[in-house]
Structure formats: structure tokens, C-alpha cells
Scaffold this motif. Structure first.
Motif, mmCIF file in Angstrom:
data_model
loop_
_atom_site.group_PDB
_atom_site.id
_atom_site.type_symbol
_atom_site.label_atom_id
_atom_site.label_comp_id
_atom_site.label_asym_id
_atom_site.label_seq_id
_atom_site.Cartn_x
_atom_site.Cartn_y
_atom_site.Cartn_z
ATOM 1 N N PHE A 22 -13.723 0.288 3.067
ATOM 2 C CA PHE A 22 -12.693 1.082 2.299
ATOM 3 C C PHE A 22 -11.340 1.449 3.089
ATOM 4 N N GLN A 23 -11.474 1.355 4.580
ATOM 5 C CA GLN A 23 -10.248 1.398 5.325
ATOM 6 C C GLN A 23 -9.680 0.428 5.458
ATOM 7 N N ARG A 24 -9.993 -0.665 5.620
ATOM 8 C CA ARG A 24 -9.548 -2.233 5.598
ATOM 9 C C ARG A 24 -8.859 -2.597 4.403
ATOM 10 N N TYR A 25 -9.122 -2.132 3.252
ATOM 11 C CA TYR A 25 -8.723 -2.298 1.845
ATOM 12 C C TYR A 25 -7.693 -1.492 1.346
ATOM 13 N N HIS A 26 -7.776 -0.188 1.834
ATOM 14 C CA HIS A 26 -6.991 0.788 1.164
ATOM 15 C C HIS A 26 -5.477 0.393 1.470
ATOM 16 N N ARG A 27 -4.626 0.682 0.296
ATOM 17 C CA ARG A 27 -2.986 0.550 0.592
ATOM 18 C C ARG A 27 -2.369 1.655 0.125
ATOM 19 N N CYS A 28 -2.855 2.284 -1.171
ATOM 20 C CA CYS A 28 -1.711 3.071 -1.711
ATOM 21 C C CYS A 28 -2.370 4.318 -2.614
ATOM 22 N N ALA A 29 -1.843 5.097 -3.177
ATOM 23 C CA ALA A 29 -2.380 6.043 -4.212
ATOM 24 C C ALA A 29 -1.309 6.061 -5.362
ATOM 25 N N GLY A 30 -1.810 6.707 -6.133
ATOM 26 C CA GLY A 30 -1.217 6.911 -7.561
ATOM 27 C C GLY A 30 -1.684 7.965 -8.337
ATOM 28 N N SER A 31 -1.148 8.315 -9.609
ATOM 29 C CA SER A 31 -1.831 9.292 -10.373
ATOM 30 C C SER A 31 -1.747 8.822 -11.907
ATOM 31 N N LEU A 32 -2.856 9.293 -12.668
ATOM 32 C CA LEU A 32 -2.832 9.109 -13.984
ATOM 33 C C LEU A 32 -2.046 10.295 -14.523
#
Length: 668
Positions: free
Chosen positions: A417-427
Motif C-alpha cells: 500500500f505504501q508503494r502504490y499510494h499517490r494522493c487522497a480525495g473526498s466524496l
């Protein structure tokens, strides 16, 4: 008697129908009314208030007046037909449930393992930070009165550590939104876990009958060669490895499992062969990182092996076929979370078994890595989503990165999950995600490439488990955004589930709240994310600072911040082009050492303001110079897109992103 276990009949056990000597759950509670001062908003004269304000009928059963301090029902206490070891979990309700009061009463009434009453083991309430979420507060562990003697407190006489009980720690179970279709299932599962924990504690032997020593190795504090349990001075975020030494005179099989503050069960270690006298069994693998709350740590020894499969974390998946001995059969019933009796070990366990429980309280006594904030309470941010890469690294790429040493990203040390995490967002609406433009329109994911290389995880605050995967169907990016710039760093996505969908909850935006006050200098706000938690200087790489490499966080974190004067912000180096942005720094009235800030991996995630139980997204993470470093006596601020200045754009972008498919378009 016959016990029904998940549809399978388990017979042959002769359960004692007396309460165990040393465990009377309500004795301490009934004798300490002062400990329930926090219940006064929900009760009047010791009786629960019904919705119309009239006192609800008092519960029947073992009333407090029937039980003298230190007595044991069925032994030293007078006989009472209503008193037995069949002890349902008592639930109380707080007035803030409002319209859900009657519905929650029905949930309790239909479950034979529960009863409504006062004093309550658990009280149902709304979560202050998000009133849509219901929680159960643990009322069984109020601080012990200093004047109470050991004979008054059943917890202590049943192996609870006094200092652990005295600690004032947050302890609540988030049930979720009662309008969620899965609420009933989750409610029943959480109740089963409560019953499991209660039964296991009752099942354990008194502390004086240890046949092992238990310790927790922490940092540079190894387990001693000899001596008793070392489970003191443990705090939130401590990483520990447990070890058990056989103190008996015969070889024994040893099993250590624990119940965490959220009532989850975890098998920590088991001996594959009999542990010789004096030998130590040490847990392998990654250490356990403690969260705030109470842990019950159980050590079980047996002359014969026990199948590890019975220690299932999922309370619905215990396999009765693995419960193939007298001791295992009894243990499986309690692990199932269905038996509400208060057991007595002496009448249940074979002579070849023994089990002890020790309770520790992990409390917040030190800060996490500077800038790291705190782990978000379970269920607090159901609108938070992750944007991740679906392009997996090959072994050759990982090896190449390893060869770069300090110039690499330490991929070999990272979890998936650390290798492929990029950003966040919100619904912000069903299947509509708000995020930063640089997360979806910056090379190498500019144009339509983002549709093929990025996906969205919905429905979990923990990246290593849970959630549902969604594909990105269409994207609308602000036309004013240019890669590498701070201007108009905002985008809207439309997503669709790849398999089973997640329950979605939208966060409110400034235009959704009547009378919303815009963010000004001094406004208190909070930033959420899974990003890096270490300070990064102006010239440092985010992935590898002077303090060493850092990676994305598994659990969602929240950090308190304070809006900084925009004019003063523009005077700082690197902060000239910040129109329509919120500058934010560590609050002046900080309660913890170190700076708070956003960093890589937080981009696109929500910045919120909380007021009177209302949560509003006021910004989204955009950038900054490094991460929270101090220069010339001032902290480099974090930069957030000011959503109040994009109200119309967000409306238009949402309409457009719903109308297009397989496309990425600019929106002026």
C-alpha cells in the motif's frame, strides 16, 4: 446441557450456573455511583428516560440493592430467582440519540444477549465529531475510586491490573450510521465481540496461579532472563514484541493472544512444540504498534497442542471441527461471542490447561513523529478516499531502486500500500470525488493516461485492509491549472466500482452550510491524510530526509492547523503565487511538541473545519515548500485550495463530469 454454536451443536460441557468467585461485573459499578456522573444527561434518578421524557420501566434482574459489596451471587448473596450467571450486556441510551432512540431500543430488545438498563456496561451515543455515527462508550471501566478496597472491585480480583483500570483512556466502539443497510450486521458483530471479551476475562485464572512470565520488549528494553511480567510504562505508538517464559516444571504448549481496545482478537504467537521449563517463546514478525486504550493479554498453556485456527479474528468464522478437546470446546464457545454466562474456570477447564489475563492501558504520553498528528477515530471520515497507482513494480525495478541506496525510494522496505499510494480525495456526492489537479493531470498521468493508471479506494480509513476499488471514468480539471504551478489546483472525478461497491458518504462543502464563515487568519482547521509525517526541509527529498526514509501511513491521520495571514504568507520565499489558497501553520495554542503540516501523500485530501458537531470541507491539500520546516524563525506554511472561492466551478465540474465518459476535460 447443550450449547448452540453458530448453528452447530456442541455438547458434553457441564457449565456451572453460579457466578465465578472474583468476577461480578456490577458490584464495583453499583457501589460507585459517582463514577457515573457523566451519565446525568441521559438519566434521571437512576432510571433511563424514555423519548417522551417519562422514566422507562426499571429493568428486572440483579438490582444493586440486592447485592452487598464484595458478595458473589449464588454464594454469599441472598438467593434471587432473577439473579443468575446468564448475564446479558446492559446497554444505556443518551438523549442525543433523538429520533434513533426507539430504533436502537428495538435493536437491543431483539437480541437476547442484551438488556436495557442502568447502570450500563455500555452507553449508546452520537459521535461528537460526526453526529451521523453512533458509538458505544465503555462504561465498565470508569476510574476506580481511591477509597475503594480490592474486595469491592471485581476487575482487580480477576487479574485486571489496577493501574490500567485507573487510567482515563478513550474507549468507544463506532457502530456507524444507523441508516446504513449493513448497520444491523455490524451492530450484532460488535456485541458478539463484547461478549467474547467479557467471557474470556471471566474464563481466566486468578493472578496467583501463573505458570509463566510475560513481558513486552520495547525499543531498547529487552525481556529479562528471569522475573515476573513487565507490562508497564507502555504508551500509544509504542511498538512491542511479546515474549513468554515457561515457569512450570514440565514442558507445555503456550499460546498468547490479545484483545485490542476495539475488541478485535489477535493470536500473537503459539509454540509449535512443547516449550521446555525455563525456555522463552518470542513473537516473530513485525512488532505490535499500540493504540490508545486497554489491551487484555491472554496466555494459555496446555499439555497438548491446540489448533491455531480456533483463534479467528473474524468472530463469524470459528470452525467447530477444530474444537476437538474438552478445553478447546469450552474455549470455542467463549470465542464465538454467543455465550452470555459468566463461567468458572474450575468447572470447565481440564487440569492440563491454565489461562491468565493481564490488562494494560496504552495512554498518550508522547507525540508521534513531528507533524504526524493523530490517528483518526474509527468511522470519523467515511468520505475520505485514496487515489493509488495500479501499475505494479517489477522485481527488476525494485532491485534497481535498492541499488540507488540513498537516492532511491527504498521500495524494498515498503509495504504494497505504501508503494502504490499517490494522493487522497473526498466524496462530495455519490461516485463524485474532489481532489487536487496535480494528482490527476501532472505528467506522467496527464491526459487520458490517468484513466488507465489510477484507481480509487473507497470505504476504509486503513490502507492495508478494507475498502472497495473503483475505476476513474471521467475527469474534469480546472482550465487554469498548469503542471508545476500552484494556480487552480483542483479537479473532479467520476468513479465506478470495479467489483462490489462501498457504502458512500458525502462531506459537506461551504455552500452546503447556511451562514458558513469563510476561513480567515487565525481560523482553526484540520488536515487529514495518509502522507509522510516527518519534517522536510526546502532542499530535502520528501522520501529520504536527514532523519532517514519515510513512507505513507497505514491509518488515516488528522493534524490541527491554523490559517495564516495571506499577505504575510506571500512575503515568504516560494509563496508568491497563492491566490485562492489558504496558508496554514501549526496552531499557536499547540498541545503537542513539534510542527503540524501536510506533506507528500496528503495531496488532494480534505481540509476540514469542525463546529458544533458539524464537519465541513473548507479546502484540499495542494502544496507548500518542503513539509513544515522552520526557516528564519518561521514555519513554512502548508497550502490548501480555498474551496469557498470555487463554489460555482465545483457545481459546473460535477455536472460536466457526469455527462462525459472515458474522457479528461478542462473546465474554465
Amino acid at each position: 446441557m447443550t450449547q448452540h454454536f453458530r448453528g452447530t451443536t456442541i455438547s458434553g460441557l457441564k457449565f456451572c450456573r453460579d457466578l465465578g468467585s472474583g468476577l461480578l461485573f456490577f458490584t464495583a459499578i453499583c457501589s460507585s455511583p459517582a463514577a457515573y456522573a457523566q451519565q446525568l444527561d441521559a438519566y434521571e434518578d437512576g432510571r433511563q428516560l424514555a423519548e417522551d421524557g417519562e422514566p422507562a420501566p426499571a429493568i428486572t434482574g440483579c438490582e444493586s440493592a440486592d447485592v452487598e459489596i464484595g458478595s458473589v451471587i449464588g454464594q454469599s448473596a441472598p438467593a434471587n430467582a432473577n439473579c443468575s450467571d446468564q448475564r446479558p450486556v446492559t446497554i444505556g441510551f443518551r438523549q442525543n440519540l433523538g429520533r434513533d432512540y426507539r430504533r436502537m431500543q428495538d435493536f437491543v430488545a431483539r437480541n437476547s444477549a442484551l438488556q436495557v438498563g442502568w447502570p450500563a456496561e455500555y452507553e449508546m451515543s452520537r459521535l461528537a465529531d460526526d453526529p451521523s455515527q453512533l458509538v458505544l462508550f465503555d462504561m465498565l471501566h470508569p476510574p476506580i475510586s481511591a477509597s475503594a478496597g480490592d474486595t469491592d472491585i471485581s476487575f482487580v480480583s480477576n487479574n485486571y491490573d489496577t493501574s490500567a483500570i485507573e487510567q482515563k483512556v478513550y474507549s468507544a466502539i463506532v457502530l456507524g450510521n444507523p441508516d446504513d443497510p449493513q448497520f444491523s450486521e455490524k451492530f450484532d458483530r460488535e456485541i458478539a465481540k463484547i461478549i467474547r471479551a467479557r467471557a474470556l476475562v471471566a474464563y481466566a485464572l486468578p493472578t496467583g496461579r501463573h505458570q509463566y512470565s510475560l513481558c513486552a520488549e520495547k525499543e531498547n528494553q529487552p525481556c529479562p532472563d528471569t522475573g515476573n511480567s513487565i507490562l508497564r510504562n507502555l504508551g500509544t505508538y509504542d511498538k512491542v514484541r511479546f515474549a513468554v517464559r515457561n515457569e512450570s516444571e514440565i514442558p507445555q504448549y503456550v499460546y498468547l493472544f490479545l484483545i485490542s481496545p476495539d475488541n478485535e482478537l489477535r493470536l500473537v504467537m503459539s509454540s509449535k512444540s512443547a516449550l521446555e521449563p525455563g525456555a522463552m517463546l518470542e513473537a516473530q514478525g513485525d512488532p505490535i504498534e499500540l493504540v490508545q486504550g486497554r489491551y487484555h493479554i491472554f496466555t494459555l498453556r496446555s499439555d497438548s497442542p491446540i489448533d491455531d485456527a480456533i483463534f479467528q479474528s473474524d468472530i463469524t468464522k470459528i470452525d467447530p471441527s477444530k474444537c476437538n478437546s474438552a478445553g478447546a470446546e469450552a474455549l470455542c464457545i467463549f470465542l464465538s461471542g454467543q455465550d452470555i454466562s459468566i463461567p468458572r474456570w474450575q468447572k470447565l477447564a481440564p487440569q492440563s490447561w491454565s489461562m491468565n489475563v493481564e490488562t494494560i492501558a496504552a495512554i498518550v504520553r508522547k507525540s508521534r513523529s513531528v507533524g504526524g498528528g493523530d490517528v483518526v477515530k474509527a468511522g470519523f471520515a467515511p468520505w475520505q478516499v485514496q487515489i493509488y497507482s495500479n501499475q505494479t513494480y517489477t522485481q527488476a525495478q525494485i532491485d534497481e531502486d535498492t541499488e540507488k541506496r540513498a537516492k532511491g525510494k527504498s521500495l524494498v522496505k515498503q509495504l504494497p500500500f505504501q508503494r502504490y499510494h499517490r494522493c487522497a480525495g473526498s466524496l462530495i456526492a455519490k461516485n463524485i470525488v474532489l481532489t487536487a489537479a496535480h494528482c490527476v493531470a501532472h505528467p506522467p498521468v496527464d491526459g487520458k493516461k490517468v484513466l488507465a493508471t489510477r484507481e480509487v479506494l473507497v470505504g476504509t480509513q486503513t490502507l492495508s485492509k478494507g475498502g472497495a476499488r473503483y475505476r476513474i471514468v471521467s475527469v474534469v480539471v480546472h482550465k487554469g491549472y498548469k503542471p508545476g504551478s500552484q494556480k487552480d489546483d483542483i479537479a473532479v472525478l467520476r468513479i465506478e466500482p470495479i467489483a462490489a461497491p462501498a457504502t458512500q458518504y458525502a462531506i459537506k462543502l461551504p455552500n452546503d452550510v447556511t451562514g458558513f464563515s469563510k476561513i480567515v487568519a487565525g481560523s482553526k482547521i484540520s488536515v487529514l491524510g495518509w502522507g509522510y509525517t516527518g519534517v522536510v526541509g526546502r532542499t530535502e527529498r520528501h522520501e529520504r530526509t536527514q532523519a532517514g526514509p519515510q513512507f505513507a501511513q497505514d491509518k488515516l491521520r488528522i493534524a490541527a492547523m491554523q490559517a495564516y495571514d495571506t499577505s504575510a504568507c506571500k512575503l515568504l520565499s516560494g509563496y508568491q503565487n497563492i491566490d485562492k489558497k489558504i496558508c496554514a501553520v501549526t496552531p499557536e495554542d499547540r498541545t503537542k511538541p513539534g510542527n503540524s503540516f501536510s506533506c507528500r501523500g496528503d495531496s488532494g485530501g480534505p481540509v476540514i473545519q469542525q463546529s458544533n458537531g458539524r464537519v465541513v470541507q473548507v479546502g484540499l491539500v495542494s502544496g507548500g515548500v518542503g513539509c513544515g520546516a522552520n526557516e528564519n524563525g518561521k514555519q513554512n506554511p502548508s497550502l490548501f485550495v480555498d474551496l469557498a472561492q470555487y463554489t460555482n466551478w465545483i457545481k459546473q465540474a460535477e455536472m460536466r463530469v457526469r455527462a462525459i465518459s472515458n474522457s479528461v476535460e478542462p473546465q474554465p
